[in-house]
Design a protein around this motif. Structure first.
Motif, PDB file in Angstrom:
ATOM      1  N   MET A  22      41.914  28.951  39.607  1.00 17.11           N
ATOM      2  CA  MET A  22      42.269  29.807  38.481  1.00 17.11           C
ATOM      3  C   MET A  22      43.125  30.989  38.934  1.00 17.11           C
ATOM      4  N   ALA A  23      44.387  30.713  39.166  1.00 19.28           N
ATOM      5  CA  ALA A  23      45.413  31.715  39.466  1.00 19.28           C
ATOM      6  C   ALA A  23      46.737  31.080  39.089  1.00 19.28           C
ATOM      7  N   LYS A  24      47.633  31.842  38.515  1.00 13.84           N
ATOM      8  CA  LYS A  24      48.873  31.261  38.005  1.00 13.84           C
ATOM      9  C   LYS A  24      49.704  30.630  39.106  1.00 13.84           C
ATOM     10  N   GLY A  25      49.723  31.246  40.291  1.00 18.60           N
ATOM     11  CA  GLY A  25      50.483  30.676  41.389  1.00 18.60           C
ATOM     12  C   GLY A  25      49.944  29.346  41.866  1.00 18.60           C
ATOM     13  N   HIS A  26      48.678  29.068  41.583  1.00 21.99           N
ATOM     14  CA  HIS A  26      48.079  27.780  41.931  1.00 21.99           C
ATOM     15  C   HIS A  26      48.198  26.786  40.779  1.00 21.99           C
ATOM     16  N   THR A  27      48.264  27.300  39.558  1.00 16.47           N
ATOM     17  CA  THR A  27      48.280  26.438  38.377  1.00 16.47           C
ATOM     18  C   THR A  27      49.675  25.930  38.037  1.00 16.47           C
ATOM     19  N   PRO A  82      34.496  41.252  38.155  1.00 19.80           N
ATOM     20  CA  PRO A  82      34.485  42.012  36.899  1.00 19.80           C
ATOM     21  C   PRO A  82      34.150  41.113  35.708  1.00 19.80           C
ATOM     22  N   PRO A  83      33.419  41.627  34.731  1.00 18.64           N
ATOM     23  CA  PRO A  83      33.095  40.839  33.530  1.00 18.64           C
ATOM     24  C   PRO A  83      34.349  40.378  32.813  1.00 18.64           C
ATOM     25  N   GLY A  84      34.341  39.130  32.386  1.00 22.59           N
ATOM     26  CA  GLY A  84      35.453  38.591  31.627  1.00 22.59           C
ATOM     27  C   GLY A  84      36.618  38.085  32.448  1.00 22.59           C
ATOM     28  N   VAL A  85      36.595  38.272  33.762  1.00 20.66           N
ATOM     29  CA  VAL A  85      37.699  37.812  34.608  1.00 20.66           C
ATOM     30  C   VAL A  85      37.553  36.314  34.858  1.00 20.66           C
ATOM     31  N   GLU A  86      38.580  35.540  34.496  1.00 20.63           N
ATOM     32  CA  GLU A  86      38.581  34.102  34.724  1.00 20.63           C
ATOM     33  C   GLU A  86      39.779  33.655  35.543  1.00 20.63           C
ATOM     34  N   SER A  87      40.537  34.615  36.055  1.00 19.86           N
ATOM     35  CA  SER A  87      41.710  34.285  36.858  1.00 19.86           C
ATOM     36  C   SER A  87      41.825  35.278  38.000  1.00 19.86           C
ATOM     37  N   ALA A  88      42.335  34.824  39.129  1.00 19.52           N
ATOM     38  CA  ALA A  88      42.426  35.680  40.306  1.00 19.52           C
ATOM     39  C   ALA A  88      43.332  36.883  40.094  1.00 19.52           C
ATOM     40  N   GLU A  89      44.211  36.834  39.090  1.00 20.02           N
ATOM     41  CA  GLU A  89      45.070  37.992  38.815  1.00 20.02           C
ATOM     42  C   GLU A  89      44.263  39.222  38.421  1.00 20.02           C
ATOM     43  N   GLY A  90      43.033  39.029  37.962  1.00 23.81           N
ATOM     44  CA  GLY A  90      42.211  40.162  37.555  1.00 23.81           C
ATOM     45  C   GLY A  90      41.368  40.745  38.666  1.00 23.81           C
ATOM     46  N   LEU A  91      41.533  40.255  39.892  1.00 30.32           N
ATOM     47  CA  LEU A  91      40.738  40.745  41.016  1.00 30.32           C
ATOM     48  C   LEU A  91      41.424  41.916  41.694  1.00 30.32           C
ATOM     49  N   ALA A  98      36.922  36.095  47.507  1.00 31.51           N
ATOM     50  CA  ALA A  98      35.909  35.196  48.053  1.00 31.51           C
ATOM     51  C   ALA A  98      34.742  35.049  47.074  1.00 31.51           C
ATOM     52  N   ALA A  99      34.329  36.149  46.454  1.00 27.19           N
ATOM     53  CA  ALA A  99      33.245  36.091  45.473  1.00 27.19           C
ATOM     54  C   ALA A  99      33.677  35.284  44.250  1.00 27.19           C
ATOM     55  N   SER A 318      48.121  35.488  50.894  1.00 22.74           N
ATOM     56  CA  SER A 318      48.165  36.949  50.919  1.00 22.74           C
ATOM     57  C   SER A 318      47.835  37.570  49.580  1.00 22.74           C
ATOM     58  N   GLY A 319      47.003  36.909  48.801  1.00 17.97           N
ATOM     59  CA  GLY A 319      46.573  37.499  47.551  1.00 17.97           C
ATOM     60  C   GLY A 319      46.848  36.596  46.380  1.00 17.97           C
ATOM     61  N   PRO A 320      46.169  36.816  45.260  1.00 17.02           N
ATOM     62  CA  PRO A 320      46.385  35.970  44.090  1.00 17.02           C
ATOM     63  C   PRO A 320      47.785  36.084  43.555  1.00 17.02           C
ATOM     64  N   ARG A 321      48.351  34.925  43.147  1.00 17.84           N
ATOM     65  CA  ARG A 321      49.719  34.920  42.645  1.00 17.84           C
ATOM     66  C   ARG A 321      49.730  34.484  41.206  1.00 17.84           C
TER      67      ARG A 321
END
Length: 321
Positions: A22-27, A82-91, A98-99, A318-321
């Motif tokens: 669940m990250a746009k760079g992966h999807t 964080p509550p409601g986060v379903e994509s790595a962009e919100g981390l 990792a969590a 190097s981080g969510p894309r």
């Protein structure tokens, strides 16, 4: 769940179940892969996502109306994100990444129930390597599973060589070389590559993230090794030496299937010529800095690809894309 298609041909094609991280760079690369498979009539596809990511996925799959999209409910009680986060962009940190990856594993019962009920049954499960737990799901439903790696073959090979050579202790005790430049580790298998401590630590984030990210990397490596294959978002013209090295020294077999980067296919047909005088790449090249302006480290030893406009070649994720 029935696969919606009115075509008789669709029932004789392989049925691939695809689940991105669940990250746009992966999807996005896997969305483009769906369009390729559909356009070439190579397979029918069921695409898994979550409710919070479904709108983005469905928009990207516009035009591929015979592709089924299955929405899973992201666990509401996932800890450490964080509550409601379903994509790595919100981390906000590598530690939370990792969590988040661990929280995604709570989707496993829903996924397995969907796979078990799928008609026609899936012929293959294609899953992002970050979904390390999906090997067990594939075994449960009796479907072969192939891993998808969105980062470069270079990054994956360097990750494996970092583990086997373990240069960190030596670099931590030798901050600079005789000329005052950052100390480097020469990769024996690729002697033209010299890595600094910063190069090796960059994919792991800040010090508080190192331990959870190292654990996550270990899970990814195990999931890849125990899968039936590995497809990499790259191409031989860019990374042939690293693809060949992987296939000669590691398992499973890896295939370069890229570049995949478009969330929607080009509007023109594959055989259509571009308008006269139109070269989309020429404007891009004019906007790039002169040679050597961005891909040189402070030490002068190693191109710091993760600092360039192109993030294709990098020492690791190097981080969510």
């Amino acid at each position: 769940m029935a696969f919606a298609s009115s075509s008789t041909e669709s029932h004789v094609l392989p049925h691939i179940a695809i689940f991105p991280f669940m990250a746009k760079g992966h999807t996005i690369p896997l969305i483009q892969l769906v369009h390729h498979l559909r356009r070439r009539r190579l397979a029918t596809v069921t695409f898994f996502t979550t409710h919070g990511n479904a709108a983005f996925v469905r928009e990207g799959l516009s035009g591929a109306d015979d592709t089924a999209v299955v929405e899973l409910a992201f666990p509401a009680d996932a800890s450490a994100i964080p509550p409601g986060v379903e994509s790595a962009e919100g981390l906000t940190s590598m530690a939370s990444l990792a969590a988040f990856a661990d929280a995604v594993s709570l989707l496993q019962p829903q996924l397995e129930a969907s796979l078990a009920a799928m008609e026609p049954p899936a012929s293959l499960l294609l899953a992002d390597a970050f979904l390390y737990w999906m090997n067990a799901s594939a075994a449960t439903v009796g479907v072969p599973k192939v891993s998808f790696l969105g980062i470069s073959a270079f990054a994956q090979v360097m990750r494996e060589l970092r583990i086997s050579h373990d240069p960190l202790p030596a670099l931590q005790h030798a901050d600079v070389d005789g000329d005052g430049n950052p100390a480097t580790f020469t990769v024996p298998e690729f002697p033209h590559i010299k890595l600094t401590l910063e190069d090796l630590m960059a994919p792991l984030g800040d010090p508080s993230s190192v331990a959870p990210m190292m654990e996550l990397h270990g899970k990814l490596a195990k999931a890849i090794e125990e899968g039936h294959g590995l497809i990499v978002n790259t191409f031989q013209g860019l990374e042939k030496p690293y693809m060949e090295f992987w296939n000669n020294h590691y398992r499973p077999t890896a295939w370069a299937i890229g570049p995949l980067c478009l969330s929607q296919p080009a509007s023109s047909s594959p055989g259509d010529a571009p308008p006269a005088g139109h070269h989309g790449w020429s404007g891009w090249t004019r906007r790039q800095p002169p040679a050597g302006a961005c891909c040189t480290s402070r030490s002068g030893h190693w191109p710091r690809f993760q600092r360039c406009s192109s993030r294709k070649l990098q020492t690791g994720w190097s981080g969510p894309r």
